[in-house]
Design a protein around this motif. Structure first.
Motif, short mmCIF file in Angstrom:
data_model
loop_
_atom_site.label_atom_id
_atom_site.label_comp_id
_atom_site.label_asym_id
_atom_site.label_seq_id
_atom_site.Cartn_x
_atom_site.Cartn_y
_atom_site.Cartn_z
N GLU A 2 67.63 6.07 -25.07
CA GLU A 2 68.14 6.84 -23.65
C GLU A 2 67.05 7.06 -23.13
N ILE A 3 65.91 6.71 -22.63
CA ILE A 3 65.04 5.82 -21.81
C ILE A 3 65.28 4.81 -20.66
N HIS A 32 59.52 8.46 -16.85
CA HIS A 32 58.68 8.19 -18.09
C HIS A 32 58.77 9.22 -18.80
N SER A 33 60.27 10.13 -19.52
CA SER A 33 59.86 11.42 -19.66
C SER A 33 59.82 11.42 -21.46
N PRO A 34 58.72 12.32 -21.60
CA PRO A 34 58.35 12.43 -22.74
C PRO A 34 59.60 12.84 -23.72
N PHE A 60 63.94 -2.53 -18.52
CA PHE A 60 63.88 -2.28 -18.10
C PHE A 60 64.14 -2.72 -15.56
N LYS A 61 63.96 -3.26 -15.72
CA LYS A 61 63.43 -4.15 -14.24
C LYS A 61 62.29 -3.37 -13.85
N TRP A 104 60.17 10.11 -30.97
CA TRP A 104 60.43 8.25 -31.41
C TRP A 104 58.89 7.29 -31.20
N PHE A 105 58.60 8.26 -30.52
CA PHE A 105 57.03 6.93 -30.21
C PHE A 105 56.48 6.18 -31.04
N ALA A 106 55.76 6.66 -31.96
CA ALA A 106 54.73 6.33 -33.38
C ALA A 106 55.54 5.07 -34.12
#
Length: 130
Positions: free
Chosen positions: A32-33, A23-25, A80-81, A110-112
Motif C-alpha cells: 500500500e505504500i 512515508h506513512s507509518p 518507488f523511483k 507490518w514493518f517488523a
C-alpha cells in the motif's frame, strides 16, 4: 533543556508535515505504500553513518537534492523511483533529521515482519529475493 524540547517537538511536526504524506507509518501493508517508511530510512542511514552529525548531514543532503546517483536505499529507488525534489527549507530539514536520529519513529504494523523477511541478515537482501 526546555529549548531542546521545543526543537524536538518542531522536528516531529516537520516530520508529520513533510514526510508522512508519502512515508506513512499508518499504511496497512507493504503493498500500500508509495515510499519506504521513515523508520526504514532511519535504520538504513544509521547503518551507514556512525554519528549524529554524519547522519543529519546525509539526510539533509538527500532531501535537498534527491538524485539517483546519491541514493543509499537502492531497493527503495528500484521500487518507488527517486523521491521528487521538494522545496524544503534546509534548516527545517536539519531539525527534522536531528529529531529522526534522536527519537524512535512510528512504524507500520507490518514493518517488523517485512524487515525480518527481506533484511534478516543484517540489512542485506537475502539471495534470490527481489
Amino acid at each position: 533543556k526546555k529549548e531542546n524540547q521545543v526543537e524536538l517537538s518542531q522536528g516531529l511536526d516537520l516530520l508529520q508535515k513533510h514526510c508522512y504524506i508519502c512515508h506513512s507509518p499508518e499504511s496497512s501493508s507493504h503493498d500500500e505504500i508509495i515510499a519506504p517508511p521513515m523508520a526504514a530510512i532511519k535504520m538504513r542511514y544509521k547503518m551507514s553513518y556512525e554519528n549524529e552529525q554524519e547522519f543529519v548531514d546525509a539526510i539533509v543532503a538527500w532531501t535537498m537534492n534527491p538524485i539517483e546517483e546519491n541514493a543509499l536505499m537502492r531497493g527503495a529507488v528500484d521500487r518507488f523511483k527517486v523521491m521528487p525534489k521538494q522545496l524544503f527549507d534546509q534548516s527545517e530539514m536539519r531539525q527534522l533529521a536531528i529529531y529522526m536520529y534522536q527519537n524512535d519513529l512510528s512504524e507500520p504494523t507490518w514493518f517488523a515482519a517485512h524487515q525480518k523477511e527481506m533484511h534478516g541478515n543484517g540489512g542485506k537482501r537475502r539471495q534470490g529475493m527481489p
